[in-house]
Motif scaffolding. Structure first.
Motif, PDB file in Angstrom:
ATOM      1  N   SER A  14      12.391  12.031  -2.941  1.00 52.08           N
ATOM      2  CA  SER A  14      11.199  11.605  -3.645  1.00 52.08           C
ATOM      3  C   SER A  14      11.549  11.582  -4.976  1.00 52.08           C
ATOM      4  O   SER A  14      12.180  12.468  -5.340  1.00 52.08           O
ATOM      5  CB  SER A  14       9.865  12.305  -3.198  1.00 52.08           C
ATOM      6  N   SER A  15      10.862  10.263  -5.698  1.00 51.15           N
ATOM      7  CA  SER A  15      11.002  10.122  -7.194  1.00 51.15           C
ATOM      8  C   SER A  15      12.310   9.829  -7.392  1.00 51.15           C
ATOM      9  O   SER A  15      12.768   9.867  -8.805  1.00 51.15           O
ATOM     10  CB  SER A  15      10.463  11.703  -7.787  1.00 51.15           C
ATOM     11  N   VAL A  35       8.211   2.396  -2.406  1.00 48.80           N
ATOM     12  CA  VAL A  35       7.133   3.286  -1.740  1.00 48.80           C
ATOM     13  C   VAL A  35       5.782   2.850  -2.811  1.00 48.80           C
ATOM     14  O   VAL A  35       4.543   3.216  -2.330  1.00 48.80           O
ATOM     15  CB  VAL A  35       7.204   4.671  -1.742  1.00 48.80           C
ATOM     16  N   VAL A  36       6.137   2.214  -3.992  1.00 49.63           N
ATOM     17  CA  VAL A  36       5.153   2.097  -5.062  1.00 49.63           C
ATOM     18  C   VAL A  36       5.163   0.621  -5.414  1.00 49.63           C
ATOM     19  O   VAL A  36       4.712   0.052  -6.259  1.00 49.63           O
ATOM     20  CB  VAL A  36       5.227   2.895  -6.297  1.00 49.63           C
ATOM     21  N   LYS A  38       3.498  -1.907  -4.346  1.00 53.34           N
ATOM     22  CA  LYS A  38       2.132  -2.556  -4.618  1.00 53.34           C
ATOM     23  C   LYS A  38       1.584  -2.126  -5.988  1.00 53.34           C
ATOM     24  O   LYS A  38       1.176  -2.969  -6.564  1.00 53.34           O
ATOM     25  CB  LYS A  38       0.841  -2.081  -3.671  1.00 53.34           C
ATOM     26  N   GLN A  39       2.020  -1.099  -6.485  1.00 53.77           N
ATOM     27  CA  GLN A  39       1.648  -0.758  -7.666  1.00 53.77           C
ATOM     28  C   GLN A  39       2.633  -1.046  -8.952  1.00 53.77           C
ATOM     29  O   GLN A  39       2.099  -1.461 -10.030  1.00 53.77           O
ATOM     30  CB  GLN A  39       1.329   0.869  -7.774  1.00 53.77           C
ATOM     31  N   PHE A  40       3.739  -0.955  -8.806  1.00 47.18           N
ATOM     32  CA  PHE A  40       4.857  -1.083  -9.817  1.00 47.18           C
ATOM     33  C   PHE A  40       5.863  -2.092  -9.198  1.00 47.18           C
ATOM     34  O   PHE A  40       6.948  -2.144  -9.852  1.00 47.18           O
ATOM     35  CB  PHE A  40       5.488   0.129  -9.850  1.00 47.18           C
ATOM     36  N   GLU A  43       7.102  -4.470 -12.152  1.00 44.92           N
ATOM     37  CA  GLU A  43       7.732  -3.631 -13.207  1.00 44.92           C
ATOM     38  C   GLU A  43       9.153  -3.204 -12.810  1.00 44.92           C
ATOM     39  O   GLU A  43      10.244  -3.252 -13.600  1.00 44.92           O
ATOM     40  CB  GLU A  43       7.159  -2.248 -13.592  1.00 44.92           C
ATOM     41  N   ARG A  67      11.997   5.106  -4.170  1.00 42.26           N
ATOM     42  CA  ARG A  67      11.134   6.467  -3.642  1.00 42.26           C
ATOM     43  C   ARG A  67      10.254   7.040  -4.602  1.00 42.26           C
ATOM     44  O   ARG A  67       9.843   8.238  -4.812  1.00 42.26           O
ATOM     45  CB  ARG A  67      11.934   7.605  -3.412  1.00 42.26           C
ATOM     46  N   GLY A  68       9.871   5.926  -5.632  1.00 42.34           N
ATOM     47  CA  GLY A  68       8.860   6.446  -6.838  1.00 42.34           C
ATOM     48  C   GLY A  68       9.465   7.004  -8.093  1.00 42.34           C
ATOM     49  O   GLY A  68       9.020   7.720  -8.690  1.00 42.34           O
ATOM     50  N   LEU A  70      10.722   7.102 -12.110  1.00 42.98           N
ATOM     51  CA  LEU A  70      10.503   6.628 -13.225  1.00 42.98           C
ATOM     52  C   LEU A  70      11.188   5.729 -13.895  1.00 42.98           C
ATOM     53  O   LEU A  70      12.516   5.423 -13.143  1.00 42.98           O
ATOM     54  CB  LEU A  70      10.420   7.827 -14.258  1.00 42.98           C
ATOM     55  N   GLU A  71      10.841   4.516 -14.747  1.00 41.40           N
ATOM     56  CA  GLU A  71      11.626   3.821 -15.256  1.00 41.40           C
ATOM     57  C   GLU A  71      13.074   4.211 -15.712  1.00 41.40           C
ATOM     58  O   GLU A  71      14.089   3.620 -15.532  1.00 41.40           O
ATOM     59  CB  GLU A  71      10.877   3.062 -16.302  1.00 41.40           C
TER      60      GLU A  71
ATOM     61  N   GLN B 345      -1.601   5.334  -0.983  1.00 41.70           N
ATOM     62  CA  GLN B 345      -1.583   3.783  -0.334  1.00 41.70           C
ATOM     63  C   GLN B 345      -3.229   3.482   0.161  1.00 41.70           C
ATOM     64  O   GLN B 345      -3.226   2.721   0.800  1.00 41.70           O
ATOM     65  CB  GLN B 345      -0.742   3.625   0.876  1.00 41.70           C
ATOM     66  N   ALA B 374       5.935  10.926  -7.434  1.00 39.91           N
ATOM     67  CA  ALA B 374       6.536   9.491  -7.139  1.00 39.91           C
ATOM     68  C   ALA B 374       6.004   8.662  -7.965  1.00 39.91           C
ATOM     69  O   ALA B 374       5.424   7.370  -7.370  1.00 39.91           O
ATOM     70  CB  ALA B 374       6.614   9.387  -5.663  1.00 39.91           C
ATOM     71  N   ARG B 375       6.034   8.558  -9.116  1.00 40.17           N
ATOM     72  CA  ARG B 375       5.522   7.624 -10.200  1.00 40.17           C
ATOM     73  C   ARG B 375       4.131   7.449 -10.253  1.00 40.17           C
ATOM     74  O   ARG B 375       3.778   6.758 -11.078  1.00 40.17           O
ATOM     75  CB  ARG B 375       6.184   6.220 -10.064  1.00 40.17           C
ATOM     76  N   LEU B 376       3.238   7.742  -9.368  1.00 42.16           N
ATOM     77  CA  LEU B 376       1.948   7.612  -9.382  1.00 42.16           C
ATOM     78  C   LEU B 376       1.014   8.584 -10.111  1.00 42.16           C
ATOM     79  O   LEU B 376       1.187   9.726  -9.765  1.00 42.16           O
ATOM     80  CB  LEU B 376       1.501   7.362  -7.665  1.00 42.16           C
ATOM     81  N   ILE B 435       4.393   7.648 -19.524  1.00 36.90           N
ATOM     82  CA  ILE B 435       5.618   7.967 -18.606  1.00 36.90           C
ATOM     83  C   ILE B 435       5.847   7.196 -17.626  1.00 36.90           C
ATOM     84  O   ILE B 435       7.136   6.878 -17.354  1.00 36.90           O
ATOM     85  CB  ILE B 435       5.526   9.679 -18.213  1.00 36.90           C
ATOM     86  N   THR B 436       4.679   6.992 -16.702  1.00 41.57           N
ATOM     87  CA  THR B 436       4.857   6.217 -15.553  1.00 41.57           C
ATOM     88  C   THR B 436       4.777   4.641 -15.463  1.00 41.57           C
ATOM     89  O   THR B 436       5.055   3.944 -14.733  1.00 41.57           O
ATOM     90  CB  THR B 436       3.946   6.947 -14.427  1.00 41.57           C
ATOM     91  N   PRO B 439      -0.320   1.938 -13.013  1.00 43.81           N
ATOM     92  CA  PRO B 439      -0.190   1.092 -11.690  1.00 43.81           C
ATOM     93  C   PRO B 439      -1.121   0.084 -11.561  1.00 43.81           C
ATOM     94  O   PRO B 439      -2.327   0.281 -12.122  1.00 43.81           O
ATOM     95  CB  PRO B 439      -0.389   2.500 -10.945  1.00 43.81           C
ATOM     96  N   ARG B 440      -0.715  -0.986 -10.696  1.00 43.11           N
ATOM     97  CA  ARG B 440      -1.529  -1.926 -10.457  1.00 43.11           C
ATOM     98  C   ARG B 440      -2.648  -1.403  -9.365  1.00 43.11           C
ATOM     99  O   ARG B 440      -2.174  -0.848  -8.356  1.00 43.11           O
ATOM    100  CB  ARG B 440      -1.003  -3.092  -9.884  1.00 43.11           C
ATOM    101  N   ALA B 441      -3.986  -1.820  -9.612  1.00 46.44           N
ATOM    102  CA  ALA B 441      -4.995  -1.203  -8.379  1.00 46.44           C
ATOM    103  C   ALA B 441      -4.447  -1.784  -7.052  1.00 46.44           C
ATOM    104  O   ALA B 441      -3.988  -2.750  -6.714  1.00 46.44           O
ATOM    105  CB  ALA B 441      -6.425  -1.852  -8.742  1.00 46.44           C
ATOM    106  N   LEU B 442      -4.808  -1.114  -6.036  1.00 39.33           N
ATOM    107  CA  LEU B 442      -4.527  -1.308  -4.516  1.00 39.33           C
ATOM    108  C   LEU B 442      -5.598  -2.156  -4.197  1.00 39.33           C
ATOM    109  O   LEU B 442      -6.733  -2.076  -4.299  1.00 39.33           O
ATOM    110  CB  LEU B 442      -4.553  -0.033  -3.922  1.00 39.33           C
TER     111      LEU B 442
END
Lengths: 89, 470
Positions: A14-15, A35-36, A38-40, A43, A67-68, A70-71, B345, B374-376, B435-436, B439-442
């Motif tokens: 993870s991460s 795992v992210v 949808k959100q990232f 990017e 697995r999440g 950072l950039e 999610q 995990a970035r969120l 830092i992260t 995030p785009r909204a789900l």
């Protein structure tokens, strides 16, 4: 400079992010799992392309299992995979 | 008279269970529970339909419920917590009717109010006598406290005790007494002891978790509440357990004699009792075998019912005498609303349990969470689901700073005086997103799959289905 052999870096923790790179005929093929996503997702793909471009990689097949991370982690893992793929590391 | 009945099937018939009725279960056997599955399999075999299952919590061991839902044996579910496996199926929309989430205090309160009636309660009892006096303290499937089952026994129309350790009448040191019990059934095994303690967490070794835990202990120290008579509850998460360890060190160093530790009890709270940090433990559920052993042998460690623990309609409940509670979050928003129902999610993977009961009751309710997982980012504009309303949350501790609810200017001043790193929650959110990334909204689905019912009985929020991944 393109990679000359198949190489990988990172882990599935993870991460973190696991990156696999191998030589390809022409152009960049990037396969992203995340795992992210949808959100990232956009990017992450942009970051991968940026590092490849900075490293002068013009054609390669790259698999990214995120697995999440950072950039900064993604950048480091991609760069390491590229250098290993060139036999530099 | 005899209350002994030969089989679960026979007892279901004797209770007069019919289509559309409600059955209830408690979760002290956790992921090792066999009773819910045994009973529901018989209900399905009998051809009953449209049953409502009211369980204090559901674990992944209960995934056979998915089949009963598909076959319309089960068409309604109420629970205080649903773990990730079954939660995902519900989030994908296997139920037509939304799941009803309550809190550990709200569940017995709604039974007492009559708004959540139970036809037949099934009490998984590690030891019972033939008249139904029962306890969780002894037996091969010992789970300790039977706290959540008291309301089921008191308010259900019919009560069935299911045990794998039948002893002669009268059982010494019973928890639930025979005057509530209609029938007793003996089975080979009510559970798998390994799964009963499966949820136990160890103290974190993650450096970020340890920083948060130490900060949390310093916040408690600076809050003005850490004096003789101090009372405390902590969740079983790795960072909150570590905070308990740091708190113990401060209490021993300062010679603070606390009054009680509350809640789901772990080995760490037992250790604090033995070290003299507390006079009593009030135990609604044991999380590990050390807690079971302590409840059995130490008279200072007392079993309490869910009503005594947290019911808003009880004449008083222990949460209202609580000084400090440490809680977790999957998300928290700038108004301090907390989500513990869904994951990043949007899929169901938990529930309030006692989260919102203790947050409402305690003088200081503290959320411990990392800035991101995990970035969120943990801090969002609006949580996906309000599990505990922001008015009941006082402070958020992260590795990047401490955010105090603006309602608690008194607390903010105390923390600043103690030299702690207090930051505005919006600044903390921005710092995290530097830092992260943002995030785009789900996207959310179009169906309500669960309702979150507050401890006062109102609908606090709704949980939507998750759209299928592309």
């Amino acid at each position: 400079m393109n990679v000359i052999k198949r190489a990988s870096s990172g882990t599935m923790e993870s991460s973190d992010v696991y990156v696999e790179i191998e030589p390809a005929q022409s152009g960049l093929e990037i396969l992203l799992e995340s795992v992210v996503k949808k959100q990232f997702g956009e990017e992450i793909e942009r970051t991968v392309r940026e590092v490849l471009s900075e490293e002068g990689v013009e054609s390669a097949s790259v698999r990214v299992v995120d697995r999440g991370a950072l950039e900064c982690v993604i950048r480091a893992r991609v760069e390491t995979a590229v250098r290993r793929g060139r036999g530099e590391a | 008279m005899t209350k002994l009945v030969k089989s679960i099937r026979e007892v279901i018939e004797l209770c007069g269970l019919k289509d559309g009725m409600t059955v209830s279960f408690h979760h002290h056997l956790r992921n090792g529970d066999h009773v819910l599955n045994l009973v529901m399999a018989e209900i399905a075999e009998l051809g009953l339909k449209d049953i409502f299952v009211n369980a204090s919590s559901l674990f992944d061991v209960h995934t056979p419920l998915g089949e009963h839902i598909k076959n319309h044996v089960v068409t309604g579910i109420g629970a205080d917590y649903i773990s990730a496996g079954l939660g995902r199926a519900i989030s994908r929309g296997i139920m037509e009717k939304p799941v009803e989430f309550r809190t550990h205090g709200g569940r017995p309160a709604d039974m007492a109010r009559g708004s959540s009636p139970v036809d037949v309660a099934f009490v998984a009892a590690p030891t019972a006598d033939p008249m139904g006096n029962c306890t969780g303290k002894i037996g091969k499937s010992a789970c300790g406290s039977l706290g959540y089952a008291f309301a089921d026994a008191m308010y259900a129309k019919k009560v069935v005790v299911i045990t794998d350790n039948l002893v002669p009448y009268p059982l010494e040191g019973f928890s639930i007494s025979e005057d509530f019990v209609d029938y007793v059934v003996q089975v080979d095994a009510i559970g798998d002891p390994k799964g009963i303690v499966s949820g136990t967490t160890r103290i974190t070794r993650d450096p970020v978790g340890l920083v948060m835990a130490e900060t949390a202990a310093r916040v408690i120290d600076a809050s003005g509440l850490l004096t003789d008579g101090f009372s405390f509850q902590t969740g079983a998460g790795g960072a909150t357990l570590a905070a308990a360890k740091f708190l113990k060190e401060i209490m021993l160093k300062k010679g603070v004699k606390g009054s009680f530790g509350l809640g789901g009890i772990t080995a760490y709270l037992v250790d604090m009792l033995r070290a003299g940090c507390f006079e009593r433990l009030l135990d609604v559920q044991c999380f590990d075998l050390d807690a079971v052993e302590s409840l059995r042998t130490d008279p200072r460690h007392q079993e309490i019912s869910a009503m005594h623990y947290a019911s808003p309609v009880a004449k008083s409940a222990a949460v209202n005498s609580l000084d400090v509670v440490l809680l977790g979050a999957t998300e928290i928003d700038c108004d301090f609303n907390v989500n513990v129902h869904t994951d990043s999610q949007g899929s169901i993977m938990g529930g309030s349990g006692g989260h919102s009961d203790t947050a409402a009751g305690a003088k200081l309710s503290m959320i411990i969470a990392p800035m991101f997982r995990a970035r969120l980012p943990i801090i969002t504009d609006r949580v996906t689901c309000i599990s505990t309303p922001g008015k009941d949350v006082d402070v958020l501790v992260t590795q990047g700073g401490i955010a105090v609810n603006p309602r608690r200017a008194d607390l903010r001043d105390r923390l600043l005086d103690a030299g702690l790193n207090v930051v505005d929650i919006r600044e903390l959110k921005e710092k995290t997103e530097r830092i992260t990334g943002t995030p785009r909204a789900l996207p959310r689905g179009d169906r309500v799959v669960a309702k979150v019912i507050s401890r006062d009985g109102d609908v606090l929020d709704e949980i939507y289905s998750i759209p299928e991944m592309k």
